[in-house]
Structure formats: C-alpha cells, structure tokens
Design an enzyme around this catalytic site. Sequence first.
Site, PDB file in Angstrom:
ATOM      1  N   THR A  75       3.967  83.673  16.446  1.00 43.12           N
ATOM      2  CA  THR A  75       5.222  83.771  17.064  1.00 43.12           C
ATOM      3  C   THR A  75       5.335  83.269  18.340  1.00 43.12           C
ATOM      4  OG1 THR A  75       4.848  86.087  17.553  1.00 43.12           O
ATOM      5  CG2 THR A  75       5.842  85.718  15.327  1.00 43.12           C
ATOM      6  N   TRP A  76       4.266  82.701  18.848  1.00 41.63           N
ATOM      7  CA  TRP A  76       4.245  82.277  20.547  1.00 41.63           C
ATOM      8  C   TRP A  76       5.525  81.272  20.497  1.00 41.63           C
ATOM      9  CZ3 TRP A  76      -0.052  78.570  22.987  1.00 41.63           C
ATOM     10  CH2 TRP A  76       0.436  78.586  24.406  1.00 41.63           C
ATOM     11  N   TYR A 100       5.467  86.950  24.904  1.00 41.47           N
ATOM     12  CA  TYR A 100       6.056  85.672  24.061  1.00 41.47           C
ATOM     13  C   TYR A 100       7.538  85.770  24.272  1.00 41.47           C
ATOM     14  CZ  TYR A 100       1.508  84.941  21.865  1.00 41.47           C
ATOM     15  OH  TYR A 100       0.263  85.001  21.283  1.00 41.47           O
ATOM     16  N   GLN A 137      -9.152  87.717  18.926  1.00 37.66           N
ATOM     17  CA  GLN A 137      -8.549  86.675  18.621  1.00 37.66           C
ATOM     18  C   GLN A 137      -8.780  85.412  19.714  1.00 37.66           C
ATOM     19  OE1 GLN A 137      -3.660  85.768  19.150  1.00 37.66           O
ATOM     20  NE2 GLN A 137      -4.192  87.586  18.131  1.00 37.66           N
ATOM     21  N   TYR A 181      -6.574  81.474  16.794  1.00 38.96           N
ATOM     22  CA  TYR A 181      -5.251  81.067  17.163  1.00 38.96           C
ATOM     23  C   TYR A 181      -5.158  79.468  17.350  1.00 38.96           C
ATOM     24  CZ  TYR A 181      -6.126  81.394  22.292  1.00 38.96           C
ATOM     25  OH  TYR A 181      -6.440  81.256  23.674  1.00 38.96           O
ATOM     26  N   LYS A 236       1.767  64.530  13.404  1.00 39.83           N
ATOM     27  CA  LYS A 236       3.173  63.971  13.606  1.00 39.83           C
ATOM     28  C   LYS A 236       3.209  63.445  15.039  1.00 39.83           C
ATOM     29  CE  LYS A 236       5.506  67.932  15.270  1.00 39.83           C
ATOM     30  NZ  LYS A 236       5.926  69.403  14.803  1.00 39.83           N
ATOM     31  N   GLY A 254       1.300  78.880  13.747  1.00 37.95           N
ATOM     32  CA  GLY A 254       2.909  79.047  14.214  1.00 37.95           C
ATOM     33  C   GLY A 254       3.731  78.246  13.494  1.00 37.95           C
ATOM     34  N   GLN A 312       8.383  74.299   8.265  1.00 43.79           N
ATOM     35  CA  GLN A 312       7.179  74.182   8.754  1.00 43.79           C
ATOM     36  C   GLN A 312       6.048  75.023   7.898  1.00 43.79           C
ATOM     37  OE1 GLN A 312       7.246  74.498  13.178  1.00 43.79           O
ATOM     38  NE2 GLN A 312       7.533  72.358  13.208  1.00 43.79           N
TER      39      GLN A 312
END
Length: 324
Positions: free
Chosen positions: A20-21, A61, A179, A207, A218, A286, A292
């Site tokens: 959720t950053w 965040y 993490q 992460y 992309k 994310g 996504q």
Amino acid sequence: MRTRKLGYTDLHLTTMGLGTWAIGGGEWQWGWGPQDDAESIAALHRGLELGINWIDTAAAYGLGRAEEVVGKVIADHQDEVIVATKCGLCWDEGCTDVYGRLTGQSVRTECEDSLRRLGVDVIDLYQVHWPHDEEHLEEGWGVIADLIKEGKIRYAGVSNFTVEQIKRVQAIHPVASLQPPYSMLERGVEEELLGYCAANDIGVVVYSPMQTGMLTGKYTKELIDSLPDNDWRKESSPHFQEPGLSANMALVDKLRPIAERNGKTVAQLAIAWVLRRPEVTAAIVGSRRPSQIEGTAPAGDWELTPEDIADIDALLAERERALS
Ligand SMILES: NC(=O)c1ccc[n+]([C@@H]2O[C@H](COP(=O)([O-])OP(=O)(O)OC[C@H]3O[C@@H](n4cnc5c(N)ncnc54)[C@H](OP(=O)(O)O)[C@@H]3O)[C@@H](O)[C@H]2O)c1
C-alpha cells in the site's frame, strides 16, 4: 492462493500480500504522484477477492492516508484479513518529510494512531519500518513487547534491519518477521539475512519484488519522463536513472520470452522469482488499481522450473557484467 507459515507464528500468509505504499498518494516526501482513493479501495478489494489474505501498510504511507484506506477496506472483513503495519517513521504537523523515531512514548502513540486509522482492536503484525533511530532500538522494541502483552499487537517484526540489529531486539522479544527489499535488481538479502532468518524461525516478507514497477515490463524512458514530479521514482530511484535504466530495460526485454513460454508476464515472473526461495514467506506486491492486481495475482501460485531459474541467473550475471 497457496500459503506459507510466517516464521514461528500461527499466521499463514498467502504467498502474495497487498502492498500500500503507492496508495498513500503524492503529498509527502516519498509519494507516488496523484492517487484516487476509490481506485485504491477497489484494488485492495479485488486482491482479497482473488484470494490474497493479507495487507501490508505503514503509518508513514501518505502520512496516515494508506492506513485510513486500508481501514475502509477491512471494515467488513476484519476476521478474514491479516493486517501488517509499521512504526518508526514519524512526521511533524504541517510537514511532508518523515524521520526515524523509536522512543517508547513515540511507538506507543504511533500504535494507538494506527489502531484508530485501521479501525481495529489488534494489529496482527507490527513492524519497525526502519532502524534509523538506532539509539532507541531496544527502547522502542521493549514497548512493542509491552503492547503485545496488552493485546494491542499479535506479533512483532522488523524491516530493513541487518543481522546485527535483529540480534539486538531478538534478545528482548522474539522477532516474528523481517521485511527486506528483494528483487532481481536488489539481491543483498541473499548474502546473510535469508539464511539467518531461516535458522532462527523468522518469517521473511519481501518488498518491491517488481522493483517499484521497473520489472513490470511497461517502463520506457518516455514513460519515466512523463511521471509526475511528486512521484519519487522519477528523481530518486537509481533503477529509473542511467546507467541502471538501460541495463534494466535490456534485462526486461530478455525476460519477456521466459515469461511468454510459460504463458505469463514479466511482472509475474519477477514475483515468482523471489518466491522460488523457500526462506521467503511471501512477496508484498503494490497495486494502484484493480487491473494491476489482476495482472500480478497469478504469480502467487507459479513455481519456476530449474531451467527458468538457470536462464534468469545467466541474464542477471550478464547485466552485472554490463554494469561493471
Ligand atoms: N518496509 C519498507 O521499507 C518498504 C519499502 C518499499 C515497499 N514496501 C512494501 O512493499 C509493497 C510492494 O512494493 P512496491 O509497491 O514498492 O513495489 P512493487 O510491488 O515492486 O511495484 C508496485 C508498482 O508497480 C506498478 N504495477 C503493479 N502492478 C502492475 C501491473 N500489473 N502492470 C503494470 N504495472 C504494475 C504500480 O506502479 P505504477 O503503475 O505507478 O508504475 C505499483 O505501484 C509496498 O506497497 C509496501 O507495502 C515496504
């Protein structure tokens, strides 16, 4: 989606967690440009529908914004979703910069604020975000141990710690998880930390497995130039700047056939690659919109073959040689 047990805990995490950053938006030091909360909420709901059972967030965040969004998402699913958040990065009123602070009083206040923003009575996994305030590591960790006794936290983890820093807090209360960053472009964790965590029954939730979007396939130079100025990646990520950028884009082009022969995408390959390591409990991924997470979720159940892994190893060695 398959699950793996987190270290010594009784938490069984799906191999992908929802990151959720980026959904904290652009209005702070480490922001990702404009973000629509309705899209963030839809993305997290879609991830849960696709079988992911946990969310990683942090007070920092968006300076509380991401936790508030998560609170809205889990309001009706509190018993089904495992929530991990973080403390130790603080900000002052009216400021958009964050700094490290782990004094006992600060950790206690941060925990109360996170409980309120998330709308929960207990946080499943509470992690020290960064060890920046080294002087207060033991003091902050001691208060986290107290918060566990008080029933406000289930388990305590750390993030961005070295082995030495883990040992310092481990002596006070068992560390449930680490993490760290881990991707094809950032492999430092393989040197010492993965082995140490496995030997000490510490779960590992990695992460930025797609290197904050670089390994989705992309990104072009033009797309990076068009990122908004308040997207930190544009100026501050070495992976989005030369000399790394050209090498990264060349790598992505060579990863594409490996993904395609498996009927998958480069983004999915990047996630499946970190999950090839048994020491890794899960990858935190994310997503800024539902499409996504729909695009990445199949990676959670994908096991790479030895041939795929060997081919990727050769490409990563080639990239290292090109950069040295
Ligand atoms: N503990 C720590 O210090 C720390 C540090 C970093 C991250 N984390 C945690 O780990 C989570 C995951 O890492 P991350 O968000 O940094 O990086 P990531 O998962 O490697 O990349 C996520 C970004 O990639 C792009 N993306 C996602 N799915 C895509 C798709 N299917 N197609 C194309 N682009 C796609 C999105 O950004 P764009 O569309 O804008 O490109 C998205 O925000 C974070 O959200 C956070 O919870 C923790």
